[in-house]
Design an enzyme around this catalytic site. Sequence first.
Site, PDB file in Angstrom:
ATOM      1  N   ASP A 149      54.288 -12.580  29.984  1.00  0.00           N
ATOM      2  CA  ASP A 149      54.367 -12.175  31.387  1.00  0.00           C
ATOM      3  C   ASP A 149      54.143 -13.437  32.217  1.00  0.00           C
ATOM      4  O   ASP A 149      53.069 -14.043  32.179  1.00  0.00           O
ATOM      5  CB  ASP A 149      53.268 -11.132  31.664  1.00  0.00           C
ATOM      6  CG  ASP A 149      53.293 -10.633  33.115  1.00  0.00           C
ATOM      7  OD1 ASP A 149      53.795 -11.371  33.991  1.00  0.00           O
ATOM      8  OD2 ASP A 149      52.798  -9.524  33.352  1.00  0.00           O
ATOM      9  N   ASN A 189      62.885 -18.501  36.477  1.00  0.00           N
ATOM     10  CA  ASN A 189      63.885 -17.526  36.920  1.00  0.00           C
ATOM     11  C   ASN A 189      63.346 -16.101  36.992  1.00  0.00           C
ATOM     12  O   ASN A 189      63.880 -15.285  37.741  1.00  0.00           O
ATOM     13  CB  ASN A 189      65.084 -17.601  35.951  1.00  0.00           C
ATOM     14  CG  ASN A 189      65.992 -16.403  36.059  1.00  0.00           C
ATOM     15  OD1 ASN A 189      66.794 -16.301  36.983  1.00  0.00           O
ATOM     16  ND2 ASN A 189      65.851 -15.458  35.115  1.00  0.00           N
ATOM     17  N   TYR A 249      59.666  -9.266  48.731  1.00  0.00           N
ATOM     18  CA  TYR A 249      60.652 -10.111  48.033  1.00  0.00           C
ATOM     19  C   TYR A 249      61.001 -11.339  48.872  1.00  0.00           C
ATOM     20  O   TYR A 249      60.985 -12.470  48.388  1.00  0.00           O
ATOM     21  CB  TYR A 249      61.900  -9.274  47.738  1.00  0.00           C
ATOM     22  CG  TYR A 249      62.943  -9.971  46.895  1.00  0.00           C
ATOM     23  CD1 TYR A 249      62.815 -10.022  45.501  1.00  0.00           C
ATOM     24  CD2 TYR A 249      64.050 -10.570  47.475  1.00  0.00           C
ATOM     25  CE1 TYR A 249      63.780 -10.646  44.721  1.00  0.00           C
ATOM     26  CE2 TYR A 249      65.022 -11.194  46.701  1.00  0.00           C
ATOM     27  CZ  TYR A 249      64.881 -11.226  45.322  1.00  0.00           C
ATOM     28  OH  TYR A 249      65.845 -11.858  44.559  1.00  0.00           O
ATOM     29  N   LYS A 253      60.343 -15.349  48.037  1.00  0.00           N
ATOM     30  CA  LYS A 253      61.413 -16.349  47.892  1.00  0.00           C
ATOM     31  C   LYS A 253      61.264 -17.470  48.923  1.00  0.00           C
ATOM     32  O   LYS A 253      61.543 -18.628  48.619  1.00  0.00           O
ATOM     33  CB  LYS A 253      62.779 -15.675  48.002  1.00  0.00           C
ATOM     34  CG  LYS A 253      63.053 -14.658  46.885  1.00  0.00           C
ATOM     35  CD  LYS A 253      62.960 -15.296  45.500  1.00  0.00           C
ATOM     36  CE  LYS A 253      63.395 -14.344  44.396  1.00  0.00           C
ATOM     37  NZ  LYS A 253      63.358 -14.949  43.049  1.00  0.00           N
TER      38      LYS A 253
HETATM   39  N1  LIG Z   1      71.048 -10.675  41.005  1.00  0.00           N
HETATM   40  C1  LIG Z   1      71.018 -11.167  42.231  1.00  0.00           C
HETATM   41  O1  LIG Z   1      71.866 -10.822  43.090  1.00  0.00           O
HETATM   42  C2  LIG Z   1      69.985 -12.184  42.624  1.00  0.00           C
HETATM   43  C3  LIG Z   1      70.126 -12.761  43.885  1.00  0.00           C
HETATM   44  C4  LIG Z   1      69.189 -13.708  44.292  1.00  0.00           C
HETATM   45  C5  LIG Z   1      68.161 -14.050  43.458  1.00  0.00           C
HETATM   46  N2  LIG Z   1      68.042 -13.477  42.239  1.00  0.00           N
HETATM   47  C6  LIG Z   1      66.908 -13.898  41.406  1.00  0.00           C
HETATM   48  O2  LIG Z   1      67.364 -14.281  40.140  1.00  0.00           O
HETATM   49  C7  LIG Z   1      66.332 -14.069  39.179  1.00  0.00           C
HETATM   50  C8  LIG Z   1      66.891 -13.281  37.999  1.00  0.00           C
HETATM   51  O3  LIG Z   1      67.308 -12.014  38.477  1.00  0.00           O
HETATM   52  P1  LIG Z   1      68.423 -11.131  37.774  1.00  0.00           P
HETATM   53  O4  LIG Z   1      69.359 -10.736  38.828  1.00  0.00           O
HETATM   54  O5  LIG Z   1      68.922 -11.800  36.547  1.00  0.00           O
HETATM   55  O6  LIG Z   1      67.534  -9.856  37.422  1.00  0.00           O
HETATM   56  P2  LIG Z   1      67.426  -8.970  36.077  1.00  0.00           P
HETATM   57  O7  LIG Z   1      68.756  -8.778  35.459  1.00  0.00           O
HETATM   58  O8  LIG Z   1      66.625  -7.782  36.500  1.00  0.00           O
HETATM   59  O9  LIG Z   1      66.554  -9.893  35.114  1.00  0.00           O
HETATM   60  C9  LIG Z   1      65.211 -10.169  35.414  1.00  0.00           C
HETATM   61  C10 LIG Z   1      64.612 -10.965  34.275  1.00  0.00           C
HETATM   62  O10 LIG Z   1      63.267 -11.301  34.651  1.00  0.00           O
HETATM   63  C11 LIG Z   1      62.423 -10.933  33.583  1.00  0.00           C
HETATM   64  N3  LIG Z   1      61.078 -10.642  34.079  1.00  0.00           N
HETATM   65  C12 LIG Z   1      60.706  -9.735  35.024  1.00  0.00           C
HETATM   66  N4  LIG Z   1      59.377  -9.781  35.197  1.00  0.00           N
HETATM   67  C13 LIG Z   1      58.898 -10.733  34.354  1.00  0.00           C
HETATM   68  C14 LIG Z   1      57.622 -11.264  34.071  1.00  0.00           C
HETATM   69  N5  LIG Z   1      56.514 -10.801  34.687  1.00  0.00           N
HETATM   70  N6  LIG Z   1      57.509 -12.249  33.148  1.00  0.00           N
HETATM   71  C15 LIG Z   1      58.603 -12.705  32.492  1.00  0.00           C
HETATM   72  N7  LIG Z   1      59.850 -12.250  32.714  1.00  0.00           N
HETATM   73  C16 LIG Z   1      59.987 -11.276  33.644  1.00  0.00           C
HETATM   74  C17 LIG Z   1      63.063  -9.757  32.900  1.00  0.00           C
HETATM   75  O11 LIG Z   1      62.574  -9.706  31.571  1.00  0.00           O
HETATM   76  P3  LIG Z   1      62.370  -8.311  30.751  1.00  0.00           P
HETATM   77  O12 LIG Z   1      63.608  -7.492  31.022  1.00  0.00           O
HETATM   78  O13 LIG Z   1      62.248  -8.793  29.327  1.00  0.00           O
HETATM   79  O14 LIG Z   1      61.130  -7.667  31.268  1.00  0.00           O
HETATM   80  C18 LIG Z   1      64.547 -10.185  32.972  1.00  0.00           C
HETATM   81  O15 LIG Z   1      64.850 -11.065  31.919  1.00  0.00           O
HETATM   82  C19 LIG Z   1      65.199 -13.373  39.922  1.00  0.00           C
HETATM   83  O16 LIG Z   1      64.215 -14.316  40.305  1.00  0.00           O
HETATM   84  C20 LIG Z   1      65.896 -12.801  41.148  1.00  0.00           C
HETATM   85  O17 LIG Z   1      65.016 -12.632  42.234  1.00  0.00           O
HETATM   86  C21 LIG Z   1      68.928 -12.534  41.801  1.00  0.00           C
END
Ligand SMILES: NC(=O)c1ccc[n+]([C@@H]2O[C@H](COP(=O)([O-])OP(=O)(O)OC[C@H]3O[C@@H](n4cnc5c(N)ncnc54)[C@H](OP(=O)(O)O)[C@@H]3O)[C@@H](O)[C@H]2O)c1
Length: 263
Positions: A61, A88, A161, A165
Site C-alpha cells: 500500500d 502512479n 482529488y 493533484k
Molecule cells: N484515467 C485517467 O483519466 C486519469 C487522468 C488523470 C490522472 N490519472 C492518474 O493516473 C494514475 C493511475 O490511474 P488509472 O487511471 O490507471 O487508474 P486505475 O486503472 O484505477 O489504476 C489504479 C492503480 O493504482 C493502484 N493503487 C490504488 N491504491 C493504491 C495504493 N494504496 N497502493 C498501491 N497501489 C494502489 C491500483 O492497484 P490495485 O488495483 O492492485 O489495488 C491500480 O494499479 C492515478 O494517479 C490517477 O489519478 C488518471
Amino acid sequence: MERQVALVTGGSGGIGAAVAVALAAAGASVGVNYRSDPEGAAAVVAEIEQLGGSAVALQADASREDQVRSMFRALLDRFGRLDVLVANAGIQQDAAFAEMTLEQWRAVLDVNLTGQFLCAREAVRIFDRQGRDPGRSCAIGKIICVSSVHEVIPWAGHANYAASKGGVMLMMKSLAQEVAPRGIRVNGIAPGAIQTEINRAAWETQEALQSLLKLIPYGRIGRPEDVARAAVWLASDASDYVTGTSLFVDCGMALYPGFRDNG
Ligand SMILES: NC(=O)c1ccc[n+]([C@@H]2O[C@H](COP(=O)([O-])OP(=O)(O)OC[C@H]3O[C@@H](n4cnc5c(N)ncnc54)[C@H](OP(=O)(O)O)[C@@H]3O)[C@@H](O)[C@H]2O)c1
C-alpha cells in the site's frame, strides 16, 4: 533504458500497467507494484517476460510507510538498484463538498499525495547512495509523478482529488528544485481523460462518452499507452535537459475548450 531498473506504483492495471510494459520494452527491468490485484500485477509481469524482459510483482500500500520501505527493499534484493520511480498509484472517492467525509478526504490525500511523498523519498535516498554511473544514464535517478489535468483544473465534487493533484504538482516542482544539483530529475505527467477503471462511468455509455469528448479538443479519449510513451521519454536520457515540468498528456483538455466558440 537498458541496464536500468524502474519501479511503477499502481502497476497492476490502467496507466501504471502500460507504463511498466513500455519501460520494459525500452529495456528496463521493472518492479510492478500493486495493492489489491495480484492477478493484474502477475499478468503485467507475464507480458514483460514474454517480451524478453525482467519484472517482479511487489505488493504494498503506497500510503503506508512500512510497506513502502519493504517494497523498495524487495526491489533492491531482486534487481540490485533503482534508476526510475514512476509514482502512479492513485484513487478517487468523490462526494459533494458538504457531504464529503473526513475518511474520503484522508483516503485520497493519503494515497495520491502522501504515497507519492513516501515513494519519492525512498527513491531519492537510494539515488544518493548509488551515485553517478554515466554508462547507464546521465542522471543519478529520475522520478515521474503521475498527476492529472486537475493539478490546475478545479473539479467540483472532487475536491479531495484536485487538492491531491495540485499538491503533487508543487511537491514535484519543490523536489525537482532541491535535488537537481545532485543529478536527480523530477517531472510530472498530467493526463487528461484516459480510458481506465478509475473513470469507467465517464466512458462506458455512448452518452457519457459524448459528453466527455466535448472537453477534449482533439476529439478522442486517451489510451494508457499515450501516457506510457511520455513516461518512457521522461525516464530516458532523451529528456535529460527537462526537470520540474508537468507534461500535459491531455489532447487539449487543459486549454479551456469551453472558449472554443468565443466563450
Ligand atoms: N484515467 C485517467 O483519466 C486519469 C487522468 C488523470 C490522472 N490519472 C492518474 O493516473 C494514475 C493511475 O490511474 P488509472 O487511471 O490507471 O487508474 P486505475 O486503472 O484505477 O489504476 C489504479 C492503480 O493504482 C493502484 N493503487 C490504488 N491504491 C493504491 C495504493 N494504496 N497502493 C498501491 N497501489 C494502489 C491500483 O492497484 P490495485 O488495483 O492492485 O489495488 C491500480 O494499479 C492515478 O494517479 C490517477 O489519478 C488518471
